[in-house]
Design an enzyme around this catalytic site. Structure first.
Site, short mmCIF file in Angstrom:
data_model
loop_
_atom_site.label_atom_id
_atom_site.label_comp_id
_atom_site.label_asym_id
_atom_site.label_seq_id
_atom_site.Cartn_x
_atom_site.Cartn_y
_atom_site.Cartn_z
NE ARG A 4 -3.73 -1.54 -0.08
CZ ARG A 4 -4.89 -1.74 0.49
NH1 ARG A 4 -4.96 -2.23 1.68
NH2 ARG A 4 -6.02 -1.45 -0.13
CD GLN B 154 -2.25 5.98 -4.17
OE1 GLN B 154 -1.36 6.75 -4.55
NE2 GLN B 154 -3.10 6.31 -3.23
CG ASP C 115 -4.06 -1.26 -3.94
OD1 ASP C 115 -4.55 -2.40 -3.90
OD2 ASP C 115 -4.04 -0.49 -2.97
CB SER D 19 -7.25 0.45 -3.84
OG SER D 19 -6.52 0.49 -2.65
P1 NAD Z 1 -9.57 -3.29 4.78
O1 NAD Z 1 -10.43 -3.68 3.64
O2 NAD Z 1 -8.45 -4.19 5.18
O3 NAD Z 1 -10.47 -3.07 6.10
C1 NAD Z 1 -11.55 -2.17 6.08
C2 NAD Z 1 -11.53 -1.29 7.28
O4 NAD Z 1 -12.05 -1.99 8.41
C3 NAD Z 1 -10.16 -0.76 7.70
O5 NAD Z 1 -10.21 0.65 7.64
C4 NAD Z 1 -9.99 -1.28 9.11
O6 NAD Z 1 -9.33 -0.36 9.97
C5 NAD Z 1 -11.43 -1.45 9.55
N1 NAD Z 1 -11.63 -2.35 10.70
C6 NAD Z 1 -11.13 -3.58 10.91
N2 NAD Z 1 -11.56 -4.08 12.10
C7 NAD Z 1 -12.36 -3.13 12.64
C8 NAD Z 1 -13.10 -3.05 13.85
N3 NAD Z 1 -13.09 -4.03 14.74
N4 NAD Z 1 -13.80 -1.93 14.08
C9 NAD Z 1 -13.81 -0.92 13.19
N5 NAD Z 1 -13.14 -0.93 12.02
C10 NAD Z 1 -12.42 -2.03 11.76
O7 NAD Z 1 -9.00 -1.84 4.57
P2 NAD Z 1 -8.52 -1.16 3.22
O8 NAD Z 1 -9.68 -0.62 2.51
O9 NAD Z 1 -7.65 -2.10 2.51
O10 NAD Z 1 -7.68 0.08 3.76
C11 NAD Z 1 -6.76 -0.04 4.81
C12 NAD Z 1 -5.91 1.21 4.86
O11 NAD Z 1 -4.96 1.23 3.82
C13 NAD Z 1 -6.66 2.52 4.76
O12 NAD Z 1 -6.03 3.45 5.62
C14 NAD Z 1 -6.42 2.96 3.36
O13 NAD Z 1 -6.57 4.34 3.18
C15 NAD Z 1 -5.01 2.50 3.18
N6 NAD Z 1 -4.66 2.33 1.77
C16 NAD Z 1 -3.54 2.94 1.30
C17 NAD Z 1 -3.21 2.78 -0.03
C18 NAD Z 1 -1.98 3.44 -0.60
O14 NAD Z 1 -1.37 4.25 0.06
N7 NAD Z 1 -1.60 3.09 -1.81
C19 NAD Z 1 -3.98 2.01 -0.87
C20 NAD Z 1 -5.12 1.40 -0.34
C21 NAD Z 1 -5.43 1.56 0.98
#
Ligand code: NAD
Length: 390
Positions: free
Chosen positions: A128, A133, A136, A139
């Protein structure tokens, strides 16, 4: 090098790994492209659109695999746990396979794939980082899931989303609550807002508060703090049962006040935490809707049935899986963009460039020469450290 694009075989899967508009860049880089007849048909891309861009159509699936150096798929064996196994006999050492492989899934399946000798890259393992990006796929597919979940929930709810003032009276806006404000959750908030609902969200990662607010959503703060809520990759981390108990207790009132609840809370490689109990479902108004986007990972709602839509205590609980596959045209377009950027990164001067110093290649490389070579996956499977991959 020849890239082969097989037709997806998972029942109901309508996406395709490469779309015609992704071909010119790949052809310019020296790739040849073969597709299985009808590969993009269900996504809205008939064969002639591919051939017009310079692709060839293989006579059958076996011929496609036989002639290809690189195979690109959406759901490979692993993420396709229904009939993906059929492809194992077509894979051989020397093949490069790229797609969703569920690298933190069943150990037996992973080892079976490794045994074919194929050099595989799992899109789920993409780091990530800003650099990665555009590659990904989690995402891009997550964003589609968040969008589509809201549309389906809106269609299921016996109320309208926007506020409306008419001669027949005023209608109050629907209230949508999102649990888990990652990529899917944030897109769900944005979509619910566009449809005129009042949207709020909760995530255990405090960093998500600003993102929710920037989309016009209200961030629900709970008087509970997760320990190391976020790992180095940005993913949520698993908490102990006492944390989840307290979360359920505090979320009860919020859930009861909303018409639609969209849940997306997952932890990589673990069963999704149960955040909505049957008692909480009972407290919701009749006609309310829960869309459990974590259904495939065990579900965030205690009553969710994977792949099914059920009604319990007057509440519709949607456990639909493969939600991104329900928007095949754009899901394929975005996925193809992720893959073609990755392919251009992977190949140098017409040859596979397995530069293990490169984080993107090192972290996505999954199996090679009969072994699982990915360190994170080896740790997950409790296998000893790999012998000098490179
Ligand atoms: P994910 O699909 O793994 O999980 C979804 C969300 O559920 C997460 O935000 C997680 O914190 C939340 N979660 C898990 N258990 C929980 C609980 N018990 N109570 C409340 N919330 C809970 O997440 P994702 O969509 O893959 O994103 C994870 C992070 O990675 C985010 O901060 C996102 O912005 C970041 N991200 C960064 C990049 C990048 O920089 N290229 C790309 C994609 C995602």
């Amino acid at each position: 090098m020849i890239i082969g694009v097989p037709k997806e075989i998972y029942p109901g899967e309508r996406r395709v790994a490469l779309v015609p508009m992704a071909l010119p860049n790949l052809l310019k880089a020296g790739f040849e492209i073969n597709i299985e007849a009808g590969a993009g048909e269900q996504a809205g891309y008939p064969d002639h659109l591919y051939t017009e861009k310079g692709a060839k159509v293989a006579s059958d699936r076996k011929a496609l695999f036989d002639t290809a150096d690189i195979l690109v798929q959406v759901l490979c064996y692993g993420s396709n746990d229904v009939n993906g196994e059929e492809d194992l006999k077509l894979l051989r050492r020397g093949h490069v396979l790229i797609g969703f492989l569920r690298p933190l899934g069943s150990a037996d399946v992973i080892l079976q794939l490794a045994k074919t000798g194929v050099t595989s890259f799992s899109v789920e393992l993409m780091p990530r980082t800003t650099r990665a990006q555009s590659m990904d796929a989690l995402s891009s597919m997550g964003a589609i899931c968040g969008y589509k979940a809201v549309l389906i929930a809106a269609d299921t709810l016996p109320r309208m989303f926007p506020m409306m003032t008419t001669a027949a009276g005023t209608i109050t806006p629907a209230r949508v609550f999102v649990i888990g404000a990652g990529v899917a959750g944030l897109q769900a908030i944005a979509t619910a807002r566009r449809l005129g609902a009042v949207a709020s969200a909760y995530d255990m990662r405090p960093a998500s508060k600003e993102q929710v607010q920037s989309l016009g959503g209200r961030f629900i703060e709970l008087p509970i703090e997760a320990k190391n809520a976020q790992d180095a990759r940005g993913y949520g981390t698993q908490q102990d049962e006492s944390f989840y108990d307290r979360q359920r207790e505090l979320l009860g009132r919020v859930v009861a006040e909303n018409d639609v609840v969209i849940t997306t809370a997952v932890i990589p490689g673990k069963k999704a935490p149960v955040l909505i109990t049957e008692e909480m479902v009972k407290s919701m108004a009749p006609g309310s809707v829960i869309f459990d986007l974590a259904a495939e990972r065990g579900g965030n709602c205690e009553l969710t049935r994977m792949g099914e839509t059920i009604i319990r205590h007057g509440v519709t609980i949607i456990g639909r899986i493969n939600v991104a596959g329900g928007v095949p045209y754009h899901a394929s377009q975005m996925y193809a963009r992720n893959l073609s950027t990755f392919l251009l990164h992977l190949v140098k001067d017409g040859k596979l460039n397995l530069n293990m110093q490169d984080e993107i290649i090192r972290e996505t490389l999954f199996t090679r020469d009969g072994e699982v070579v990915n360190q994170r996956v080896r740790e997950f499977l409790s296998l000893p450290a790999p012998v000098a991959a490179g």
